[in-house]
Design a protein around this motif. Structure first.
Motif, short mmCIF file in Angstrom:
data_model
loop_
_atom_site.label_atom_id
_atom_site.label_comp_id
_atom_site.label_asym_id
_atom_site.label_seq_id
_atom_site.Cartn_x
_atom_site.Cartn_y
_atom_site.Cartn_z
N ARG A 11 -5.83 -1.65 11.37
CA ARG A 11 -5.90 -3.12 10.60
C ARG A 11 -5.10 -2.58 9.24
N LEU A 12 -3.80 -3.19 9.20
CA LEU A 12 -3.01 -2.79 8.17
C LEU A 12 -2.98 -3.85 7.09
N VAL A 13 -2.89 -3.28 5.78
CA VAL A 13 -2.67 -4.00 4.50
C VAL A 13 -1.47 -3.28 3.99
N THR A 14 -0.60 -4.10 3.60
CA THR A 14 0.71 -3.61 2.95
C THR A 14 0.60 -4.27 1.47
N VAL A 15 1.30 -3.51 0.65
CA VAL A 15 1.18 -3.59 -0.68
C VAL A 15 2.78 -3.84 -1.28
N ASN A 16 3.29 -5.17 -1.13
CA ASN A 16 4.86 -5.40 -1.31
C ASN A 16 5.02 -6.50 -2.18
N THR A 17 5.79 -6.72 -3.03
CA THR A 17 5.85 -8.00 -3.74
C THR A 17 6.82 -8.82 -3.23
N ALA A 18 7.37 -8.55 -1.96
CA ALA A 18 8.22 -9.25 -1.20
C ALA A 18 7.44 -9.60 0.04
N ARG A 58 -11.42 -4.75 -0.36
CA ARG A 58 -12.97 -4.89 -0.46
C ARG A 58 -13.20 -5.86 0.57
N GLU A 59 -12.26 -7.23 0.47
CA GLU A 59 -12.55 -8.19 1.39
C GLU A 59 -12.24 -7.91 3.01
N LEU A 60 -11.12 -7.33 3.24
CA LEU A 60 -10.72 -7.26 4.60
C LEU A 60 -10.90 -6.14 5.32
N GLN A 61 -11.54 -4.93 4.39
CA GLN A 61 -11.82 -3.73 5.04
C GLN A 61 -10.77 -3.16 5.97
N PRO A 62 -9.55 -2.98 5.71
CA PRO A 62 -8.41 -2.31 6.43
C PRO A 62 -8.72 -0.80 6.79
N ASN A 63 -8.19 -0.27 7.81
CA ASN A 63 -8.22 1.34 7.86
C ASN A 63 -7.04 2.00 7.93
N VAL A 64 -5.93 0.89 7.40
CA VAL A 64 -4.53 1.54 7.07
C VAL A 64 -4.23 0.65 5.80
N LEU A 65 -3.37 1.43 4.84
CA LEU A 65 -2.64 0.60 3.78
C LEU A 65 -1.45 1.33 3.59
N CYS A 66 -0.34 0.56 3.49
CA CYS A 66 1.02 0.87 3.34
C CYS A 66 1.88 0.53 2.08
N CYS A 67 2.18 1.30 1.04
CA CYS A 67 2.85 0.94 -0.12
C CYS A 67 4.40 0.67 0.14
N ALA A 68 4.95 -0.07 -0.19
CA ALA A 68 6.44 -0.55 -0.07
C ALA A 68 7.23 0.23 -1.01
N SER A 69 8.43 0.50 -0.93
CA SER A 69 9.40 1.32 -1.74
C SER A 69 9.61 0.87 -3.02
N MET A 70 9.21 -0.31 -3.56
CA MET A 70 9.53 -0.74 -4.96
C MET A 70 8.52 -0.01 -5.90
N TRP A 71 7.44 0.61 -5.34
CA TRP A 71 6.52 1.11 -6.22
C TRP A 71 6.97 2.66 -6.48
N THR A 72 6.84 3.05 -7.92
CA THR A 72 7.17 4.40 -8.26
C THR A 72 5.95 5.27 -7.57
N PRO A 73 6.36 6.71 -7.63
CA PRO A 73 5.38 7.41 -7.09
C PRO A 73 3.79 7.33 -7.74
N GLU A 74 3.97 7.33 -9.05
CA GLU A 74 2.69 7.00 -9.87
C GLU A 74 2.24 5.84 -9.46
N GLU A 75 2.77 4.59 -9.27
CA GLU A 75 2.07 3.63 -8.81
C GLU A 75 1.57 3.50 -7.35
N SER A 76 2.40 4.05 -6.68
CA SER A 76 1.77 4.35 -5.12
C SER A 76 0.72 4.96 -5.17
N TYR A 77 0.67 5.79 -5.99
CA TYR A 77 -0.43 7.03 -6.04
C TYR A 77 -1.83 6.18 -6.40
N ARG A 78 -1.60 5.50 -7.49
CA ARG A 78 -2.78 4.54 -7.89
C ARG A 78 -3.13 3.52 -6.87
N ILE A 79 -2.25 2.94 -6.35
CA ILE A 79 -2.57 2.06 -5.29
C ILE A 79 -3.66 2.49 -4.31
#
Length: 121
Positions: A11-18, A58-79
């Motif tokens: 169950r994948l959640v992505t973090v992407n502003t697009a 918290r709500e969806l309880q994914p088992n995989v999360l993927c950060c998009a390439s628009m985030w800096t390494p620091e932001e991706s780490y925090r996410i």
């Protein structure tokens, strides 16, 4: 039914502003990996605020999360750390910053097709 569909569902959640691009590209990745894995893209955190990650995870309880390439390494780490603090054992991946802008969407798809199997095992 293939072996992939009879085993664990990721169950994948992505973090992407697009969000539309995220949905389209993940759809291609899912199609390319469907013989190996069953991946459901259950949500995208599309706000420019990293704080949206916590309630979604918290709500969806994914088992995989993927950060998009628009985030800096620091932001991706925090996410990723935010998400992992909610779900122990959550598998996370950050696409290298700038990959989409520098090489295009096909490069992102190719990257994920190579990297997700390493992550999912």
């Amino acid at each position: 039914m293939s072996e992939a569909t009879s085993e664990k569902v990721f169950r994948l959640v992505t973090v992407n502003t697009a969000p539309e691009r995220a949905k389209r590209l993940i759809g291609i990745v899912v199609e390319r990996l469907k013989d190996q894995y069953t991946i459901e893209h259950i949500a995208n955190c599309s706000s420019k605020s990293i704080e949206d990650v916590e309630p979604t995870v918290r709500e969806l309880q994914p088992n995989v999360l993927c950060c998009a390439s628009m985030w800096t390494p620091e932001e991706s780490y925090r996410i990723r750390e935010t998400a992992k603090s909610i779900i122990s054992g959550l598998k996370t991946h950050a696409i290298p910053q700038g990959l989409q802008v520098e090489k295009g969407p096909e490069a992102v798809v190719d990257h994920l097709v190579v990297e997700l199997p390493k992550l999912l095992g």
